[in-house]
Design an enzyme around this catalytic site. Structure first.
Site, PDB file in Angstrom:
ATOM      1  N   ASN A 184      72.300  29.970  49.343  1.00 17.83           N
ATOM      2  CA  ASN A 184      71.963  29.864  50.662  1.00 17.83           C
ATOM      3  C   ASN A 184      72.348  28.622  51.561  1.00 17.83           C
ATOM      4  OD1 ASN A 184      70.221  27.628  50.023  1.00 17.83           O
ATOM      5  ND2 ASN A 184      68.424  28.950  49.976  1.00 17.83           N
ATOM      6  N   ILE A 185      71.917  28.974  52.859  1.00 24.10           N
ATOM      7  CA  ILE A 185      72.543  27.813  53.591  1.00 24.10           C
ATOM      8  C   ILE A 185      72.243  26.295  53.203  1.00 24.10           C
ATOM      9  CG2 ILE A 185      72.439  29.190  55.585  1.00 24.10           C
ATOM     10  CD1 ILE A 185      69.788  27.667  56.621  1.00 24.10           C
TER      11      ILE A 185
ATOM     12  N   CYS B 226      71.750  39.812  53.498  1.00 19.85           N
ATOM     13  CA  CYS B 226      71.050  38.652  52.997  1.00 19.85           C
ATOM     14  C   CYS B 226      69.815  38.746  53.436  1.00 19.85           C
ATOM     15  CB  CYS B 226      71.728  37.374  53.096  1.00 19.85           C
ATOM     16  SG  CYS B 226      72.216  37.065  54.906  1.00 19.85           S
ATOM     17  N   SER B 227      69.174  37.366  53.992  1.00 21.34           N
ATOM     18  CA  SER B 227      67.764  37.401  54.571  1.00 21.34           C
ATOM     19  C   SER B 227      67.874  37.963  55.875  1.00 21.34           C
ATOM     20  CB  SER B 227      67.269  36.035  54.571  1.00 21.34           C
ATOM     21  OG  SER B 227      67.137  35.668  53.322  1.00 21.34           O
ATOM     22  N   ASP B 228      68.573  37.335  56.778  1.00 25.42           N
ATOM     23  CA  ASP B 228      68.409  37.863  58.233  1.00 25.42           C
ATOM     24  C   ASP B 228      69.733  38.604  58.688  1.00 25.42           C
ATOM     25  OD1 ASP B 228      65.790  37.275  58.834  1.00 25.42           O
ATOM     26  OD2 ASP B 228      66.241  35.365  58.995  1.00 25.42           O
ATOM     27  N   GLY B 229      70.716  38.511  57.925  1.00 22.78           N
ATOM     28  CA  GLY B 229      72.050  39.258  58.065  1.00 22.78           C
ATOM     29  C   GLY B 229      73.009  38.556  59.006  1.00 22.78           C
ATOM     30  N   TRP B 230      72.802  37.223  59.110  1.00 22.83           N
ATOM     31  CA  TRP B 230      73.934  36.589  59.888  1.00 22.83           C
ATOM     32  C   TRP B 230      74.602  35.333  59.279  1.00 22.83           C
ATOM     33  CZ3 TRP B 230      69.188  36.225  63.186  1.00 22.83           C
ATOM     34  CH2 TRP B 230      67.924  35.463  62.677  1.00 22.83           C
ATOM     35  N   ASP B 231      74.511  35.177  58.133  1.00 24.61           N
ATOM     36  CA  ASP B 231      75.134  34.273  57.309  1.00 24.61           C
ATOM     37  C   ASP B 231      75.992  34.644  56.221  1.00 24.61           C
ATOM     38  OD1 ASP B 231      74.122  31.766  58.547  1.00 24.61           O
ATOM     39  OD2 ASP B 231      72.412  32.202  57.859  1.00 24.61           O
TER      40      ASP B 231
END
Length: 760
Positions: A519-520, A579-584
């Site tokens: 993740n980030i 992914c989680s929110d679809g922007w990374d």
């Protein structure tokens, strides 16, 4: 500003290595490779600082003297000439809107290097630095280095090349300069220490009186108490610092023994602060220079006790420079001047720069005509090219108001047969209303890839009927494939929050794949560790250090997943990625699949359109991930992460293996990497298309896409096999994606080591 390194070779095979070549499966061409890190702009948009200044005094700030408006003349075409700010002897040029704030002469750039195992002779007495005390009287401090025809006592390995470039390297300890005197006399050192303590005592007494008086005048009894407290602190601080400086900026605890120190040398130069960047320019004829955009700063400080004259900078990318000033006051003043730019809140130069261009300072007329960031990505053109404009198979969702889907583009594609009621239901089921949107269609198999956010399944594993319907409509071939970029454990952790991942029991003929991409937070941690590997003083065991960063391992996870998705689409089976929110990680995978399968996205214009599509239009949180507008020394947000830079590295790994399939050289990737943190353009300053539209209407900025397209000939490469590449539409590029097949991108080295790499 145009870099002094713009002429370095681009082809990795012809690039000189930095340091002694080591057999390494990870680092291309030996230990490290040098790369030409991109310019921050081009010469035709600069204003050269070539006017007069007041007589310069060494080691003092010199404020610029602009030509006043009443003295300005109008050009024949009616435009007002660009104002000139004198900066004698540096050759530094300013961007439109850039204003010189402060200048420091004799600012030494401290360069660390890797020590050899052989014993080193002590530094020559004539080149060793002398006291940096601010209370040195009339004595002139020794220079930190001298330019001589031949250098001696050079640092080991690649940094010895600096001697051939005309540098005499000073290997004395920059952090203990008070111990070094011209005569080497202990008596003179003792007198100097006494003077420093006396001066500090005087300053401390003055601080005590002033703070107490001001507190009394401003706030009565309470103010007196507060002022007294600050005054006592200032009194003690000045006295302690004065005593410490007299013994060399370093104190030892009882029983403490110095076992060693990080070897370094220093290069003298000029440090300039503007409202856009910090620029260091070397003294002498070498012409070395590098920029530090203010937008890239994470922290700026000094070590108040041990080395108060040394400025420490940490940047959002891999640069960690340090500069030694003549005295502590200069260092503190430089820090304060930098922080004042952020005194009114978030600050960005991009709007100042654009407004200056609009007022007639741009030489290129196309820049002056620009009113806002133009949308390079055209959804209608993209859909027609991909075959997604067939209304019998596909439906165009109108999102011009951004009401239902605030972080999505103004239009996107879903399969035909989907109703308005389905769309509304789906927006509530997918996190952040980021519903499955088709972004690419295989030209032969007609398999599609759609992107979205995680479902709001919860602990019950609930699946909305609209979600089941869209999966059924999208399915091609035997099975439909969900690609969850997270690990199984990470996805399961979201169930308690009412989210999670797909339960294939709710979707007939489907398979779920967990990609286990970090993740980030993992990317941020890995990138920070990479900074240590890329510094000039990196250890000999570069392979082990690089492996410990997990950087190449993370790249491999992304490439493996993208390759698997591409293979399935070539077999005719459609995929959904989130992914989680679809922007990374979602943007990473979708964009990489399209590069692997579509040769149009491997052209210059196509690649830029792809970024504008998958990262800007479909929403990546650039403002959060890059900390846009946040000044240095603020608490670093947990949302910051170089996810986009990681994706650029993935693209470079593909480019390195099949460069003939790309119209552009890797210099295009390097230039984009540079401008992620440059703050010159507004392209990477927004979280989504709506935010870009709203903010640009108020404070427009320049477009990086327009800038690059106007100069695309500079990025075109001769090895590009256009006919062969375009014929591969829908065919997967053959690349190796295991960690052992990947290499450290030389752009990272160039970023972390802006000077010594030039002489590798």
């Amino acid at each position: 500003m145009a870099s002094a390194h713009a002429g370095l070779p681009i082809d990795a095979s012809s690039t000189p290595t930095l340091g002694t070549s080591l057999a390494s499966p990870y680092v291309q061409s030996g230990r490290k490779t040098s790369s030409s890190f991109s310019d921050l702009g081009d010469y035709d948009e600069f204003t050269e600082l070539n006017c007069c200044m007041t007589p310069e005094k060494p080691n003092l700030f010199n404020k610029p003297h602009p030509i006043h408006e009443e003295n300005e003349r109008v050009n024949e075409d009616g435009t007002i000439p660009v104002r000139h700010y004198g900066l004698h002897g540096t050759g530094i040029q300013l961007f439109p809107g850039e204003v010189l704030k402060l200048r420091v002469d004799h600012a030494a750039y401290i360069v660390y290097y890797k020590p050899t195992t052989e014993p080193e002779s002590p530094p020559d007495a004539m080149t060793q630095a002398s006291s940096s005390s601010s209370d040195s009287g009339t004595e002139t401090p020794m220079p930190l280095f001298e330019l001589t025809p031949a250098a001696s006592n050079l640092p080991p390995k690649s940094f010895g090349a600096l001697g051939a470039a005309g540098y005499t390297v000073v290997k004395g300890d920059c952090f203990q300069r008070s111990n070094a005197t011209r005569s080497g006399s202990l008596g003179r050192g003792f007198v100097r220490a006494t003077t420093q303590v006396g001066s500090a005592l005087f300053k401390g007494t003055s601080t005590l009186i002033n703070q107490t008086y001001e507190g009394t005048a401003n706030g009565g009894v309470i103010g007196f108490a507060m002022g007294l407290g600050r005054g006592v602190w200032g009194f003690g601080s000045h006295t302690v610092k004065g005593a410490f400086r007299g013994v060399g900026h370093m104190t030892n605890a009882v029983g403490e023994v110095v076992l060693g120190m990080d070897p370094h040398f220093s290069l003298d130069g000029t440090l300039v602060l503007t409202n856009y960047r910090i620029v260091w320019t070397s003294a002498g004829s070498t012409g070395d220079t590098f920029d530090i955009p203010l937008e890239s700063l994470v922290s700026i400080d000094n070590t108040s006790v041990t080395a108060p004259h040394v400025l420490h900078l940490e940047c959002k990318h891999l640069l960690r420079p340090q500069f030694a000033f003549v005295d502590e006051e200069t260092c503190v003043s430089f820090i304060e001047a930098t922080m004042r730019l952020y005194s009114q809140g978030p600050y960005s130069f991009s709007t100042v720069h654009f407004n200056a261009i609009q007022t007639g300072t741009a030489i290129d007329p196309t820049d002056a005509e620009e009113t806002s960031i133009p949308a390079l990505y055209s959804s209608q053109e993209d859909y027609e090219r991909l075959g997604l404009s067939d209304r019998e198979r596909w439906t165009l969702v109108n999102n011009e108001t951004y009401a239902l889907f605030p972080t999505y583009p103004k239009s996107f594609i879903v399969p035909a047969g989907f109703t308005d009621q389905d769309i509304v239901e789906l927006s509530a089921y997918r996190s952040a209303s980021r519903v499955p949107a088709v972004v690419w269609l295989h030209p032969q198999t007609k398999a599609s890839i759609c992107r979205c956010a995680q479902p709001c399944a919860g602990l019950s594993g609930y699946a909305a009927e609209a979600d089941k319907k869209i999966v059924a409509l999208l399915r091609t071939g035997e099975n439909f494939h969900f690609f969850d970029a997270r690990s199984h454990i990470a996805a399961a952790g979201n169930f308690a929050q009412g989210k999670g991942t797909e339960d294939v029991r709710n979707y007939p003929n489907t398979e779920l794949h967990h990609c286990d991409i970090t993740n980030i937070h993992g990317v941020r941690s890995s990138y920070k560790a990479l900074a240590t590997v890329c510094q000039p003083n990196a250890s000999d065991n570069i392979d082990l250090l690089l492996q410990r960063t997990m950087w190449l391992s993370h790249l491999s996870s992304i490439l493996v997943a993208a390759q698997k998705m591409s293979e399935l689409m070539c077999k005719g089976e459609s995929v959904m990625v989130h992914c989680s929110d679809g922007w990374d990680r979602t943007s990473q995978l979708a964009g990489l699949v399209e590069v692997l399968l579509d040769p149009y996205y491997r052209t210059i214009e196509g690649f830029l359109r792809l970024i504008d599509k998958e990262w800007c239009s479909f929403g990546h949180m650039f403002r959060w991930r890059l900390g846009i507008g946040h000044g240095p020394n603020t608490e670093e947000s947990g949302e910051q992460s170089p996810v986009f830079v990681q994706w650029l590295d993935c693209i470079w790994q593909v480019w390195r293996q099949v460069p003939w399939a790309f119209e552009f050289t890797d210099q295009l990737l390097v230039t984009i990497y540079n401008h992620v943190y440059s703050g010159l353009f507004g392209t990477f300053q927004y979280n989504c298309e709506k935010e870009q539209r709203d903010r640009e209407a108020l404070d427009p900025t320049r477009s990086l896409w327009k800038y690059l397209l106007q100069r695309q000939e500079a990025y075109r490469q001769s090895v590009y096999q256009e006919k062969e590449s375009l014929a591969m539409v829908g065919q997967l590029l053959e690349i190796r994606v295991s960690e052992s097949d990947l290499r450290l991108w030389n752009a990272h080295i160039a970023c972390a080591d802006p000077i010594c790499r030039k002489y590798a």
